[in-house]
Design a protein around this motif. Sequence first.
Motif, PDB file in Angstrom:
ATOM      1  N   LEU A 122       5.215  -6.221  -6.136  1.00 19.52           N
ATOM      2  CA  LEU A 122       4.502  -6.098  -7.385  1.00 19.52           C
ATOM      3  C   LEU A 122       3.196  -6.804  -7.495  1.00 19.52           C
ATOM      4  CD1 LEU A 122       6.550  -4.832 -10.679  1.00 19.52           C
ATOM      5  CD2 LEU A 122       4.907  -3.354  -8.418  1.00 19.52           C
ATOM      6  N   ASN A 123       4.164  -8.522  -6.191  1.00 15.39           N
ATOM      7  CA  ASN A 123       2.845  -9.429  -6.789  1.00 15.39           C
ATOM      8  C   ASN A 123       2.160  -9.850  -5.372  1.00 15.39           C
ATOM      9  OD1 ASN A 123       3.695 -10.527  -9.386  1.00 15.39           O
ATOM     10  ND2 ASN A 123       5.446 -10.659  -8.710  1.00 15.39           N
ATOM     11  N   ASN A 124       2.280  -9.225  -4.266  1.00 13.75           N
ATOM     12  CA  ASN A 124       2.202  -9.325  -3.230  1.00 13.75           C
ATOM     13  C   ASN A 124       1.400  -7.653  -2.608  1.00 13.75           C
ATOM     14  OD1 ASN A 124       1.978 -11.909  -2.491  1.00 13.75           O
ATOM     15  ND2 ASN A 124       4.107 -11.847  -3.133  1.00 13.75           N
ATOM     16  N   ARG A 125      -0.118  -7.378  -2.828  1.00 11.68           N
ATOM     17  CA  ARG A 125       0.538  -6.036  -2.678  1.00 11.68           C
ATOM     18  C   ARG A 125      -0.633  -5.660  -1.108  1.00 11.68           C
ATOM     19  NH1 ARG A 125      -1.012  -3.279  -8.325  1.00 11.68           N
ATOM     20  NH2 ARG A 125       0.640  -4.953  -9.395  1.00 11.68           N
ATOM     21  N   ASP A 126       0.428  -4.962  -0.355  1.00  9.46           N
ATOM     22  CA  ASP A 126      -0.908  -4.706   1.430  1.00  9.46           C
ATOM     23  C   ASP A 126      -1.047  -3.178   0.994  1.00  9.46           C
ATOM     24  OD1 ASP A 126      -1.497  -4.045   3.763  1.00  9.46           O
ATOM     25  OD2 ASP A 126       0.113  -4.575   4.521  1.00  9.46           O
ATOM     26  N   HIS A 127      -2.233  -2.988  -0.074  1.00 12.68           N
ATOM     27  CA  HIS A 127      -2.930  -1.471   0.423  1.00 12.68           C
ATOM     28  C   HIS A 127      -2.399  -0.677   1.235  1.00 12.68           C
ATOM     29  CE1 HIS A 127      -4.394  -3.853  -3.781  1.00 12.68           C
ATOM     30  NE2 HIS A 127      -3.185  -2.481  -3.844  1.00 12.68           N
ATOM     31  N   VAL A 128      -2.807   0.925   0.899  1.00 12.18           N
ATOM     32  CA  VAL A 128      -2.483   1.659   1.832  1.00 12.18           C
ATOM     33  C   VAL A 128      -3.937   2.181   1.411  1.00 12.18           C
ATOM     34  CG1 VAL A 128      -1.990   3.713   3.050  1.00 12.18           C
ATOM     35  CG2 VAL A 128      -0.679   1.452   2.847  1.00 12.18           C
ATOM     36  N   VAL A 129      -4.057   2.642   0.205  1.00 18.20           N
ATOM     37  CA  VAL A 129      -4.462   3.470  -0.773  1.00 18.20           C
ATOM     38  C   VAL A 129      -5.303   2.348  -2.235  1.00 18.20           C
ATOM     39  CG1 VAL A 129      -5.123   5.625  -2.725  1.00 18.20           C
ATOM     40  CG2 VAL A 129      -3.934   5.988  -0.337  1.00 18.20           C
ATOM     41  N   ASN A 130      -6.470   2.197  -2.617  1.00 12.87           N
ATOM     42  CA  ASN A 130      -6.538   1.827  -3.836  1.00 12.87           C
ATOM     43  C   ASN A 130      -7.678   2.254  -4.008  1.00 12.87           C
ATOM     44  OD1 ASN A 130      -6.944  -0.507  -6.024  1.00 12.87           O
ATOM     45  ND2 ASN A 130      -6.887  -1.963  -4.813  1.00 12.87           N
ATOM     46  N   PHE A 131      -7.470   3.403  -4.968  1.00  9.90           N
ATOM     47  CA  PHE A 131      -9.139   4.019  -5.445  1.00  9.90           C
ATOM     48  C   PHE A 131      -8.854   4.194  -6.800  1.00  9.90           C
ATOM     49  CE2 PHE A 131     -10.249   8.805  -6.012  1.00  9.90           C
ATOM     50  CZ  PHE A 131     -11.686   8.171  -5.888  1.00  9.90           C
ATOM     51  N   GLU A 132     -10.251   4.381  -8.046  1.00 12.99           N
ATOM     52  CA  GLU A 132     -10.791   4.383  -9.372  1.00 12.99           C
ATOM     53  C   GLU A 132     -10.846   5.551  -9.601  1.00 12.99           C
ATOM     54  OE1 GLU A 132     -12.529   2.285 -12.598  1.00 12.99           O
ATOM     55  OE2 GLU A 132     -12.167   0.649 -11.463  1.00 12.99           O
ATOM     56  N   PHE A 133     -10.203   6.803 -10.832  1.00 18.92           N
ATOM     57  CA  PHE A 133     -11.083   7.494 -10.318  1.00 18.92           C
ATOM     58  C   PHE A 133     -11.853   7.862 -11.593  1.00 18.92           C
ATOM     59  CE2 PHE A 133      -6.989   8.284  -8.558  1.00 18.92           C
ATOM     60  CZ  PHE A 133      -7.522   9.568  -7.567  1.00 18.92           C
ATOM     61  N   ILE A 134     -13.027   8.098 -11.621  1.00 22.59           N
ATOM     62  CA  ILE A 134     -13.715   7.886 -12.828  1.00 22.59           C
ATOM     63  C   ILE A 134     -14.349   9.369 -13.075  1.00 22.59           C
ATOM     64  CG2 ILE A 134     -14.493   5.759 -12.295  1.00 22.59           C
ATOM     65  CD1 ILE A 134     -17.553   6.319 -11.202  1.00 22.59           C
ATOM     66  N   ASP A 135     -13.610  10.673 -13.063  1.00 22.71           N
ATOM     67  CA  ASP A 135     -14.084  11.578 -12.694  1.00 22.71           C
ATOM     68  C   ASP A 135     -14.421  12.674 -13.447  1.00 22.71           C
ATOM     69  OD1 ASP A 135     -12.146  11.799 -10.933  1.00 22.71           O
ATOM     70  OD2 ASP A 135     -13.361  13.154 -10.190  1.00 22.71           O
ATOM     71  N   HIS A 136     -12.765  12.359 -14.329  1.00 22.45           N
ATOM     72  CA  HIS A 136     -12.505  13.692 -15.330  1.00 22.45           C
ATOM     73  C   HIS A 136     -12.589  13.302 -16.505  1.00 22.45           C
ATOM     74  CE1 HIS A 136     -10.036   9.414 -15.573  1.00 22.45           C
ATOM     75  NE2 HIS A 136      -9.269  10.386 -16.496  1.00 22.45           N
TER      76      HIS A 136
END
Length: 204
Positions: A122-136
């Motif tokens: 949780l403190n050291n994140r190696d992202h595979v996906v990092n996406f914000e949903f703004i369309d709902h």
Amino acid sequence: MKFKSVIAVLALIASSAANASLISNGSFEAPGIQSGWTYLSDNSNGWQGDNIEVWRSGFNGVTSYEGNQHGELNAHPHDGTSFSIYQTFATTANSTYAYSLAYRARSNNDESFRLEIFTGDLNNRDHVVNFEFIDHTTREWSTFASSFIGSGFNTYFMLTSVNPTAATVGNFIDAVVVNDVSAPTSIALLGIALAGLISVRRRA
């Protein structure tokens, strides 16, 4: 058991195993509630976080996308920061994982939340996906599906409120699924089914 029936049963077993989600309680069906809503603070039923809020389908006019219940982000966070819920699961290096979810705004069409899939902690994140949903919107459920390649390490699937931040309303979530859809898994399952079929034929 007839030969054709055996084939059908083994095919069903193989299909079920291949499609088994790595996310527990992805439709928030546990614990079952009869009406209204509840929130959990004991990190039970698969999800972890400050609290996990669960709504019964039809409450406040919102029908669940799948099953009889759905979840809500922004559910009474204790620390005054953005609310997150998450699960962890193991992955196999170079295997392909499909993921999908349904989402809907609760109060207004400006709501947003973030999906993170990452290794590390949780403190050291190696992202595979990092996406914000703004369309709902508040009118109906939206869905999203994509895939990622496994690293062989323990993987986090996290949903975090963005707007509103640290409020108690917003961002409905349902039907969260992660499946291993790599070819080696499918071949292995087919081999198990065929082995079972041969065994049944020998006993017939």
